[in-house]
Write a protein that holds these residues in place. Structure first.
Motif, PDB file in Angstrom:
ATOM      1  N   VAL A  67      42.812  52.213  36.335  1.00 42.33           N
ATOM      2  CA  VAL A  67      42.372  51.880  37.244  1.00 42.33           C
ATOM      3  C   VAL A  67      41.975  50.659  37.463  1.00 42.33           C
ATOM      4  CG1 VAL A  67      39.502  51.870  36.867  1.00 42.33           C
ATOM      5  CG2 VAL A  67      41.005  53.172  35.322  1.00 42.33           C
ATOM      6  N   ARG A  68      42.785  49.371  37.999  1.00 34.25           N
ATOM      7  CA  ARG A  68      42.321  48.756  38.676  1.00 34.25           C
ATOM      8  C   ARG A  68      43.627  48.830  39.881  1.00 34.25           C
ATOM      9  NH1 ARG A  68      42.029  45.682  33.979  1.00 34.25           N
ATOM     10  NH2 ARG A  68      43.766  45.061  33.782  1.00 34.25           N
ATOM     11  N   GLY A  69      44.605  48.889  38.766  1.00 39.90           N
ATOM     12  CA  GLY A  69      45.283  49.289  39.729  1.00 39.90           C
ATOM     13  C   GLY A  69      45.460  50.128  40.867  1.00 39.90           C
ATOM     14  N   LYS A  70      45.458  51.283  40.134  1.00 39.40           N
ATOM     15  CA  LYS A  70      45.627  52.875  41.423  1.00 39.40           C
ATOM     16  C   LYS A  70      43.434  52.911  42.920  1.00 39.40           C
ATOM     17  CE  LYS A  70      48.511  54.770  39.575  1.00 39.40           C
ATOM     18  NZ  LYS A  70      50.376  54.291  40.083  1.00 39.40           N
ATOM     19  N   PHE A  71      42.991  51.821  42.056  1.00 41.28           N
ATOM     20  CA  PHE A  71      41.247  51.533  42.432  1.00 41.28           C
ATOM     21  C   PHE A  71      42.045  50.422  43.853  1.00 41.28           C
ATOM     22  CE2 PHE A  71      37.942  49.244  43.836  1.00 41.28           C
ATOM     23  CZ  PHE A  71      37.201  50.228  43.969  1.00 41.28           C
ATOM     24  N   LYS A  74      46.321  52.031  45.415  1.00 37.86           N
ATOM     25  CA  LYS A  74      46.027  53.397  46.213  1.00 37.86           C
ATOM     26  C   LYS A  74      45.483  53.959  46.870  1.00 37.86           C
ATOM     27  CE  LYS A  74      50.532  54.572  44.115  1.00 37.86           C
ATOM     28  NZ  LYS A  74      51.490  55.602  44.370  1.00 37.86           N
ATOM     29  N   LYS A  75      43.784  52.913  46.060  1.00 37.60           N
ATOM     30  CA  LYS A  75      42.094  53.611  46.811  1.00 37.60           C
ATOM     31  C   LYS A  75      42.062  54.687  46.346  1.00 37.60           C
ATOM     32  CE  LYS A  75      42.051  49.721  49.274  1.00 37.60           C
ATOM     33  NZ  LYS A  75      41.161  48.765  49.259  1.00 37.60           N
ATOM     34  N   TRP A  76      42.300  55.454  45.244  1.00 39.99           N
ATOM     35  CA  TRP A  76      41.670  55.938  45.030  1.00 39.99           C
ATOM     36  C   TRP A  76      40.748  56.330  43.944  1.00 39.99           C
ATOM     37  CZ3 TRP A  76      46.215  57.923  40.357  1.00 39.99           C
ATOM     38  CH2 TRP A  76      47.261  58.375  41.292  1.00 39.99           C
ATOM     39  N   GLY A  77      39.517  57.508  44.512  1.00 39.79           N
ATOM     40  CA  GLY A  77      38.585  57.493  43.730  1.00 39.79           C
ATOM     41  C   GLY A  77      38.885  57.710  41.853  1.00 39.79           C
ATOM     42  N   ARG A  78      37.519  58.119  41.784  1.00 39.46           N
ATOM     43  CA  ARG A  78      37.340  58.190  40.459  1.00 39.46           C
ATOM     44  C   ARG A  78      37.758  59.355  39.730  1.00 39.46           C
ATOM     45  NH1 ARG A  78      31.583  55.833  40.700  1.00 39.46           N
ATOM     46  NH2 ARG A  78      32.129  53.553  39.906  1.00 39.46           N
ATOM     47  N   LYS A  79      37.660  60.331  40.070  1.00 40.51           N
ATOM     48  CA  LYS A  79      37.700  62.001  39.952  1.00 40.51           C
ATOM     49  C   LYS A  79      39.539  61.631  39.708  1.00 40.51           C
ATOM     50  CE  LYS A  79      35.687  65.116  41.735  1.00 40.51           C
ATOM     51  NZ  LYS A  79      35.619  66.581  42.331  1.00 40.51           N
ATOM     52  N   ILE A  95      38.399  56.199  28.477  1.00 41.12           N
ATOM     53  CA  ILE A  95      38.572  56.768  30.348  1.00 41.12           C
ATOM     54  C   ILE A  95      37.172  56.105  30.341  1.00 41.12           C
ATOM     55  CG2 ILE A  95      38.402  58.452  31.920  1.00 41.12           C
ATOM     56  CD1 ILE A  95      40.502  60.166  30.578  1.00 41.12           C
ATOM     57  N   LYS A  96      36.332  56.251  29.787  1.00 46.91           N
ATOM     58  CA  LYS A  96      34.528  55.885  30.501  1.00 46.91           C
ATOM     59  C   LYS A  96      35.234  54.405  30.204  1.00 46.91           C
ATOM     60  CE  LYS A  96      30.450  56.732  29.457  1.00 46.91           C
ATOM     61  NZ  LYS A  96      29.102  57.471  27.959  1.00 46.91           N
ATOM     62  N   SER A  97      35.602  54.044  28.902  1.00 45.87           N
ATOM     63  CA  SER A  97      35.322  52.084  29.217  1.00 45.87           C
ATOM     64  C   SER A  97      36.306  51.610  30.141  1.00 45.87           C
ATOM     65  CB  SER A  97      36.284  52.666  27.980  1.00 45.87           C
ATOM     66  OG  SER A  97      35.943  50.768  27.669  1.00 45.87           O
ATOM     67  N   ALA A  98      37.419  52.044  30.920  1.00 45.66           N
ATOM     68  CA  ALA A  98      38.282  51.965  31.901  1.00 45.66           C
ATOM     69  C   ALA A  98      37.518  51.964  33.085  1.00 45.66           C
ATOM     70  CB  ALA A  98      39.514  52.590  31.787  1.00 45.66           C
ATOM     71  N   LEU A  99      36.687  53.457  33.333  1.00 46.96           N
ATOM     72  CA  LEU A  99      36.698  53.088  34.935  1.00 46.96           C
ATOM     73  C   LEU A  99      35.196  51.816  34.856  1.00 46.96           C
ATOM     74  CD1 LEU A  99      35.893  57.008  34.803  1.00 46.96           C
ATOM     75  CD2 LEU A  99      37.371  55.503  36.201  1.00 46.96           C
ATOM     76  N   LYS A 100      34.835  51.532  34.038  1.00 44.09           N
ATOM     77  CA  LYS A 100      33.983  50.101  34.063  1.00 44.09           C
ATOM     78  C   LYS A 100      34.312  49.146  34.652  1.00 44.09           C
ATOM     79  CE  LYS A 100      30.830  51.613  29.969  1.00 44.09           C
ATOM     80  NZ  LYS A 100      30.838  51.375  28.759  1.00 44.09           N
ATOM     81  N   ILE A 102      35.627  48.959  37.568  1.00 42.51           N
ATOM     82  CA  ILE A 102      35.123  49.383  38.582  1.00 42.51           C
ATOM     83  C   ILE A 102      33.870  48.820  39.301  1.00 42.51           C
ATOM     84  CG2 ILE A 102      35.464  50.549  41.096  1.00 42.51           C
ATOM     85  CD1 ILE A 102      37.981  52.216  39.226  1.00 42.51           C
ATOM     86  N   THR A 103      33.810  48.103  39.388  1.00 44.21           N
ATOM     87  CA  THR A 103      31.638  47.946  40.020  1.00 44.21           C
ATOM     88  C   THR A 103      30.933  48.427  41.435  1.00 44.21           C
ATOM     89  OG1 THR A 103      31.812  45.853  41.782  1.00 44.21           O
ATOM     90  CG2 THR A 103      31.601  45.677  39.818  1.00 44.21           C
ATOM     91  N   GLU A 104      30.047  49.567  41.307  1.00 46.43           N
ATOM     92  CA  GLU A 104      29.155  50.035  41.629  1.00 46.43           C
ATOM     93  C   GLU A 104      30.061  49.830  43.440  1.00 46.43           C
ATOM     94  OE1 GLU A 104      28.491  54.285  42.793  1.00 46.43           O
ATOM     95  OE2 GLU A 104      29.343  53.637  41.270  1.00 46.43           O
ATOM     96  N   PHE A 105      29.135  48.420  43.451  1.00 44.62           N
ATOM     97  CA  PHE A 105      29.389  47.980  44.925  1.00 44.62           C
ATOM     98  C   PHE A 105      31.014  48.075  45.864  1.00 44.62           C
ATOM     99  CE2 PHE A 105      30.591  44.079  47.407  1.00 44.62           C
ATOM    100  CZ  PHE A 105      29.443  44.331  48.469  1.00 44.62           C
ATOM    101  N   GLU A 106      31.902  47.365  44.672  1.00 49.48           N
ATOM    102  CA  GLU A 106      33.125  48.117  44.777  1.00 49.48           C
ATOM    103  C   GLU A 106      33.536  49.110  45.621  1.00 49.48           C
ATOM    104  OE1 GLU A 106      36.107  44.278  42.646  1.00 49.48           O
ATOM    105  OE2 GLU A 106      34.503  45.712  41.343  1.00 49.48           O
TER     106      GLU A 106
END
Length: 157
Positions: A67-71, A74-79, A95-100, A102-106
């Motif tokens: 999650v950290r790397g792709k976001f 690569k600038k990938w979104g959550r979907k 998946i849900k745990s890993a998506l945390k 990413i902060t909403e602000f970032e």
């Protein structure tokens, strides 16, 4: 004539330890690699259990670093990230745990920077085609459609 190298369980385990030490891997990647090495199912199970016991293989750690790397890079979104993790047989809970990570602000900041950068790169003068190109780009990268269409309408006028 078959020239494919055969491995003992010990050799395969050593090879997989190096494979997992290089970067975090998921169970599916390791299983596929072992199948490619012509290992039997019992050996695959033994090797995977050994990798888990020695902490070479950890699905939660893999999901978070993915999650950290792709976001970040690569600038990938959550979907898109969610879809790619599902393809790797990662559980919905992980998946849900890993998506945390990413902060909403970032997340929103990265989205706005990416949209503006891409908008400046598009040379199309026809407004409708320009909107479509920008929207397609952002949707392909996995950003939520409500964010995409809002931003496209804001940027392309």
């Amino acid at each position: 004539m078959n020239t494919k190298k055969s491995y003992t369980v010990t050799e395969a385990l050593t090879k997989m330890q190096r494979y997992c030490a290089y970067q975090d891997r998921c169970h599916k990647e390791v299983t596929e690699k072992l199948k490619g090495m012509s290992m039997i199912p019992e050996a695959i199970e033994h090797i995977i259990n050994a990798l888990i016991a020695d902490k070479f293989l950890n699905e939660e750690r893999f999901a978070k670093s993915f999650v950290r790397g792709k976001f970040k890079y690569k600038k990938w979104g959550r979907k898109r990230i969610t879809m790619e993790l599902k393809l790797r047989d990662i559980s919905p809970f992980l998946i849900k745990s890993a998506l945390k990570e990413i902060t909403e602000f970032e997340y929103l900041q990265s989205f706005h920077e990416l949209a503006e950068k891409r908008n400046n790169q598009i040379k199309e003068t026809n407004l409708l085609k320009r909107k479509k190109k920008l929207a397609d780009y952002l949707l392909y990268r996995g950003w939520e459609s409500h964010l995409v269409y809002e931003k496209v309408n804001e940027l392309v006028q």
